[in-house]
Scaffold this active site. Sequence first.
Site, PDB file in Angstrom:
ATOM      1  N   ASP A 246      11.196 -27.165  67.612  1.00 51.38           N
ATOM      2  CA  ASP A 246      12.467 -26.431  67.600  1.00 51.38           C
ATOM      3  C   ASP A 246      12.291 -24.936  67.346  1.00 51.38           C
ATOM      4  OD1 ASP A 246      13.775 -28.706  68.204  1.00 51.38           O
ATOM      5  OD2 ASP A 246      15.066 -28.774  66.441  1.00 51.38           O
TER       6      ASP A 246
ATOM      7  N   GLY B 284      32.986   2.704  99.268  1.00 46.11           N
ATOM      8  CA  GLY B 284      34.055   2.855 100.238  1.00 46.11           C
ATOM      9  C   GLY B 284      33.609   3.500 101.535  1.00 46.11           C
ATOM     10  N   LEU B 285      32.861   4.575 101.411  1.00 44.09           N
ATOM     11  CA  LEU B 285      32.452   5.292 102.613  1.00 44.09           C
ATOM     12  C   LEU B 285      31.531   4.416 103.457  1.00 44.09           C
ATOM     13  CD1 LEU B 285      32.577   7.962 104.117  1.00 44.09           C
ATOM     14  CD2 LEU B 285      30.560   8.702 102.829  1.00 44.09           C
TER      15      LEU B 285
ATOM     16  N   ASP C 214      38.082   7.221  97.192  1.00 47.23           N
ATOM     17  CA  ASP C 214      36.982   6.320  97.544  1.00 47.23           C
ATOM     18  C   ASP C 214      37.225   4.915  97.009  1.00 47.23           C
ATOM     19  OD1 ASP C 214      34.286   6.056  98.747  1.00 47.23           O
ATOM     20  OD2 ASP C 214      33.773   5.430  96.706  1.00 47.23           O
TER      21      ASP C 214
END
Lengths: 424, 533
Positions: free
Chosen positions: B36, B417-418, B282
């Site tokens: 463990d 965006g572009l 944008d």
Amino acid sequence: MNAPVPPPTACGGIDFHQEHGQRAVFCGLTGIVWLHRKIQDAFFLVVGSRTCAHLIQSAAGVMIFAEPRFATAIIDERDLAGIADANEELDRVVTRLIERRPDIKLLFLVGSCPSEVIKLDLSRAAQRLSGRLAPVRVLNYSGSGIETTFTQGEDACLAALVPELPRSPAEAAPSLLIVGALADVVEDQFLRIFAAMGIADVRFLPARRAGAMPAIGRNTRYLLAQPFLADTARALDERGAHRLAAPFPLGAEGTTGWLQAAADAFGVDDTAFAAATAAGRARAETALAPHREKLGGKRVFFFPDSQLEVPLARFLARELGVELVEVGTPYLHRAHLAAEIEMLPAGTRVTEGQSLDDQMDRCRAARPDLTVCGLGLANPLEAEGLSTKWSIELLFTPVQGYEQAGDLAELFARPLRRRALLEV
Amino acid sequence: MQLTLWTYEGPPHIGAMRVATAMTGLHYVLHAPQGDTYADLLFTMIERRDARPPVTYTTFRAQDLGRDTAELFKTSVAAAYTRFQPQAMIVGASCTAELIQDDPGGLAKALDLPIPVIPLELPAYQKKENWGASETFYRLVRALAGAPASRPAREPGRRPLCNILGPTALGFRHRDDLIEIRRLLDSLEIDVNVVAPLGASPADLGRLKEADFNVVLYPETARSAAEYLKKNFGQPFTQEVPLGVGATNRFITEVAALTGLDPAPLLDGLGSRLPWYSRSVDSTYLTAKRVFVFGDATHAIGIARMAARELGFTVVGLGTYSREFAREVRAEAAEHGIEALITDDYLDVEAAIRAAAPELVLGTQMERHVAKRLGIPCAVISAPVHVQDFPARYAPQMGFEGANVLFDTLVHPLMMGLEEHLLGMFREDPEFHDGVGPSHLGGTPFEAPQAAASLESVPAAAAPSLAVAPILLDEAVTITAASWAPEAERELKKIPFFVRGKARSNTEKFARERQLPLITVETLYDAKAHYGR
């Protein structure tokens, strides 16, 4: 299973110690992470707790996402309270699993600490399910922490396979069996060397497919490729196979000694042996030479982890000129490691077992140049200014044989090179 | 029994370790079998801690079971006390030790150590990691905060004093959230009394009661403790988790109301770049991007809200593995007009993602891998996370800087965006043809996931298993098309790839509903007009 070995009276010239206390080691479940890669149509189903599932996902890292062939049947409250019949539950889970993965030919039910403590009889379950799911074979072994340490999970798995292996005919010609999971590339290299010596019938345990497991019988001579296979060896002996005593194939010297054991058993003459191994030995020598400069004289400390420590220490000491501070090992199998122990520098401190805090104190006091340890200790020791090599990599990386001798040395040399390189 | 490949949370004792490791001067003795100790490496490797967690394990083995594991436990506690000299200890059992029924609390008490020893009951077969962390912190506060008392009123002129509750070890961005929130409170002229568990000692927990109120950053770990402090010391606690600009503003308003301060100077300040970035043209292309959110409840709720209100996304899926907070997540999902997914089975999550066909997945590392397999952009917003999400750089999620970080995190996986515009305009050009894929996704061409073709286009490594693993497919995937006329198929290819899959399934659904045997160009555009976008 892991009965403590009585303190050895004459173990070469090593300085042998046994230690009891807290042990920072993996349990045998971890073996699944490399075993499932090796046996390509096997599935490993751990019967355990969320802790077991969490351990395997922590150890397997990103591998978990390629739909690997392992999973955990998590025991829940209902199983413990007896509301659900644990055996029926297990059958349900396994049936669902096999439906989901019809490509699976071999299923291992892997016992864990919880399943063992509640005494869930997985061997009965395996028999029952084998009947029901034929032709899928269902076997069981324990990978629990209370029974097994790290690589002993592989031992338990292979030992479970041995009774299932087909029997080779009594009159068959001697065949060679290599025992222990090796990387495919390493297996192939060894096959070529054995072929060059004229040993044609060489098989591996485990085989890459469940249906292609090797036959064994009185004609079988076997070589252990890994030092942690005590139970597997015993099971093979019970079926009449003969172990060839040898060092382990780590480094050029270990590899030669290992191959030599097979050559001797199969009557390969010295010329054929030299011819088969010359090129590999030369290449290993070339690959090791530059590392000898970097590692020669460095002081190395091994924490216990895999049982590979003694052969690795032997390799580092004899082939790279390393000075051994302490060699920790979870278990020391004196018979299987006899050749290795003999080759260790006289007086090497070998510690079987662990008392973590005490061992860390010794390590700190000794301030070795390199400490081989698990991932739980590596960064803390680095933060204390000690260079470390995390040990689990030695199980996942191909390190055996001539062609890997340089890579193996590089694993130890790299942390030292890095420490020298960093300016901040 | 539950068949599990992946688990979002560890067992509850891992939660206890997260609290113990966060604190100083505290030691945890865990009755646990050999093996463990694997849990140590979560802290030393994933979080890159430079010391071992303050945990001693008994690491019993089979041979010990025949002897006296209780004695082993007592020896371990005594040895840990002698070696580490902690101010306080917690003791408990892991899942296996729970079965052998030694009593850690009673055994430790019998040693009569001169420090508080707090027993933990963490039912490993019912509860999980976050519950374990919460329970451990609650038990510690209960044991160490002192006797219940009514708090004297704040002296006039003294700055208000608060505690910050919730940050732990192995917490997703807890380190930097804390810096950000401290800064925010300081600008409000509020002093911080104790931060806990992260960095606090047991003695510090004794000073919790001196604060006027509590800031609860992570309800998963701190709400129980905060409720205890409210009940016994009359400290109110914050409800708003400052993820995103709006939530940060609401958090500031809430804190101001608790302290009688004026929030206006801080609210009027230019706290975050997010509002302007999100308004800049944008970002227009972000409008109504379909996003699937999954994680712990706090992050899932906060980030879904922020994604919808501050980035203009449409939340098409929201879920959590935190069953303790299912109610809150359901309520948030209702706000988005969807039904929450409460599950800890990642296959359910994968099926839900396929069915929702999002354009962006926000989740844990599991969703990252699912999204990768499906070829959908993805960002990580919640634990569990891999090592790369414990970054060296400053990377909070909360407060105003956190909002900046979230803007970047959520937008970067999408095409800018572009780039998206150019791709649409010049889609047949060699540089911009629609098979190239966004440059930051490795440039591998992919089909959008909801297209039936995606099942064949998964990477080779994943293919064999996918081929044998039946996966719950949503309706749109399982039912293959009425056949496509060649010219309609060609027309479909002119649609940008990232919406092509949606267009395909919409068209096929449209054709199916109208029982059209052949999809023509007309059908394609009829469907487009029908569904709009």
